[in-house]
Design a protein around this motif. Structure first.
Motif, PDB file in Angstrom:
ATOM      1  N   ALA A   1       0.819  -1.207   0.000  1.00 53.19           N
ATOM      2  CA  ALA A   1       0.000   0.000   0.000  1.00 53.19           C
ATOM      3  C   ALA A   1       0.857   1.264   0.000  1.00 53.19           C
ATOM      4  O   ALA A   1       0.467   2.287  -0.579  1.00 53.19           O
ATOM      5  N   THR A   2       2.019   1.201   0.639  1.00 56.37           N
ATOM      6  CA  THR A   2       2.915   2.354   0.650  1.00 56.37           C
ATOM      7  C   THR A   2       3.398   2.666  -0.758  1.00 56.37           C
ATOM      8  O   THR A   2       3.430   3.833  -1.166  1.00 56.37           O
ATOM      9  N   LEU A   3       3.746   1.646  -1.533  1.00 62.17           N
ATOM     10  CA  LEU A   3       4.174   1.882  -2.912  1.00 62.17           C
ATOM     11  C   LEU A   3       3.040   2.500  -3.721  1.00 62.17           C
ATOM     12  O   LEU A   3       3.253   3.464  -4.469  1.00 62.17           O
ATOM     13  N   ALA A   4       1.836   1.994  -3.569  1.00 55.71           N
ATOM     14  CA  ALA A   4       0.685   2.567  -4.280  1.00 55.71           C
ATOM     15  C   ALA A   4       0.474   4.023  -3.875  1.00 55.71           C
ATOM     16  O   ALA A   4       0.218   4.891  -4.725  1.00 55.71           O
ATOM     17  N   TRP A   5       0.590   4.299  -2.578  1.00 52.70           N
ATOM     18  CA  TRP A   5       0.407   5.655  -2.063  1.00 52.70           C
ATOM     19  C   TRP A   5       1.442   6.613  -2.648  1.00 52.70           C
ATOM     20  O   TRP A   5       1.131   7.765  -2.967  1.00 52.70           O
ATOM     21  N   LYS A   6       2.682   6.161  -2.778  1.00 49.54           N
ATOM     22  CA  LYS A   6       3.738   7.008  -3.335  1.00 49.54           C
ATOM     23  C   LYS A   6       3.448   7.393  -4.794  1.00 49.54           C
ATOM     24  O   LYS A   6       3.969   8.391  -5.291  1.00 49.54           O
TER      25      LYS A   6
ATOM     26  N   ASN B   1      10.567   1.137  -1.304  1.00 54.36           N
ATOM     27  CA  ASN B   1       9.748   2.252  -0.845  1.00 54.36           C
ATOM     28  C   ASN B   1      10.624   3.426  -0.408  1.00 54.36           C
ATOM     29  O   ASN B   1      10.215   4.580  -0.516  1.00 54.36           O
ATOM     30  N   GLY B   2      11.826   3.129   0.046  1.00 52.47           N
ATOM     31  CA  GLY B   2      12.786   4.203   0.316  1.00 52.47           C
ATOM     32  C   GLY B   2      13.143   4.937  -0.965  1.00 52.47           C
ATOM     33  O   GLY B   2      13.210   6.167  -1.001  1.00 52.47           O
ATOM     34  N   HIS B   3      13.340   4.164  -2.044  1.00 46.14           N
ATOM     35  CA  HIS B   3      13.596   4.792  -3.349  1.00 46.14           C
ATOM     36  C   HIS B   3      12.380   5.614  -3.773  1.00 46.14           C
ATOM     37  O   HIS B   3      12.522   6.722  -4.289  1.00 46.14           O
ATOM     38  N   ALA B   4      11.197   5.046  -3.559  1.00 44.78           N
ATOM     39  CA  ALA B   4       9.957   5.727  -3.953  1.00 44.78           C
ATOM     40  C   ALA B   4       9.800   7.061  -3.217  1.00 44.78           C
ATOM     41  O   ALA B   4       9.305   8.038  -3.803  1.00 44.78           O
ATOM     42  N   ASP B   5      10.229   7.115  -1.959  1.00 44.46           N
ATOM     43  CA  ASP B   5      10.181   8.378  -1.200  1.00 44.46           C
ATOM     44  C   ASP B   5      10.949   9.473  -1.945  1.00 44.46           C
ATOM     45  O   ASP B   5      10.444  10.582  -2.132  1.00 44.46           O
ATOM     46  N   PHE B   6      12.167   9.149  -2.346  1.00 40.85           N
ATOM     47  CA  PHE B   6      13.000  10.141  -3.033  1.00 40.85           C
ATOM     48  C   PHE B   6      12.453  10.486  -4.415  1.00 40.85           C
ATOM     49  O   PHE B   6      12.471  11.641  -4.824  1.00 40.85           O
ATOM     50  N   LEU B   7      11.979   9.478  -5.133  1.00 44.66           N
ATOM     51  CA  LEU B   7      11.425   9.723  -6.461  1.00 44.66           C
ATOM     52  C   LEU B   7      10.214  10.648  -6.382  1.00 44.66           C
ATOM     53  O   LEU B   7      10.095  11.600  -7.162  1.00 44.66           O
TER      54      LEU B   7
END
Length: 166
Positions: free
Chosen positions: A25-30, A150-156
């Motif tokens: 869900a975190t990846l979808a949210w990002k 998801n850490g990568h997704a945060d920065f992206l």
């Protein structure tokens, strides 16, 4: 996908299942609220990593570990005719609809396979490791894989529109 916090006192399987869903869900949210072009937006050169590439990659990862390894299915890669896991990262010609549909279908397959397993001790042979691995290890591996990406997704996401948050 709704982000449900993992239980503070749940049993092991419930905790693993919920943590995995939390990271899905975190990846979808990002990716929420972004158009195809923004989702394909690459990170800092020389990397070509994008949010859409991460979604495609995680669809491939779910497919591999749950369907191929645990389920014993002989299914082709989603985005490669040569069994290249890295091909999923190239989202240059991809759309949200294509990537998210494939990813969500693989997540549903994974949930069914996990739910049908007798216990976390169920094992399956992992060809690349040349050893058996338990459902427990596979779930932990997927949680690790999602957490890392998801850490990568945060920065992206922050680079696209400044949105931050875990």
């Amino acid at each position: 996908m709704e982000r449900i916090s993992p239980p503070l006192t749940g049993n092991e399987r419930e905790t693993l299942r919920t943590y995995l869903d939390y990271h899905r869900a975190t990846l979808a949210w990002k990716c929420e609220g972004l158009d195809d072009e923004q989702l394909r937006s690459a990170s800092m050169p020389p990397s070509t990593l994008s949010l859409l590439g991460l979604v495609r990659h995680m669809g491939e990862v779910e497919r591999h570990w749950f369907r191929r390894v645990l389920g014993g299915e002989e299914v082709a890669h989603l985005w490669s005719d040569t069994h290249d896991f890295q091909a999923a990262y190239d989202a240059s010609g991809s759309t949200r609809a294509e990537a998210f549909t494939a990813w969500q279908e693989e997540v549903e397959h994974a949930r069914r396979i996990e739910a049908a397993a007798e216990s976390l001790e169920v094992t399956a042979y992992v060809p690349s490791w040349k050893e058996e691995a338990s459902l427990r290890l596979v779930m932990l591996h997927l949680i690790h894989e999602y957490a890392r990406h998801n850490g990568h997704a945060d920065f992206l996401r922050e680079a696209i529109d400044g949105t931050t948050g875990a």
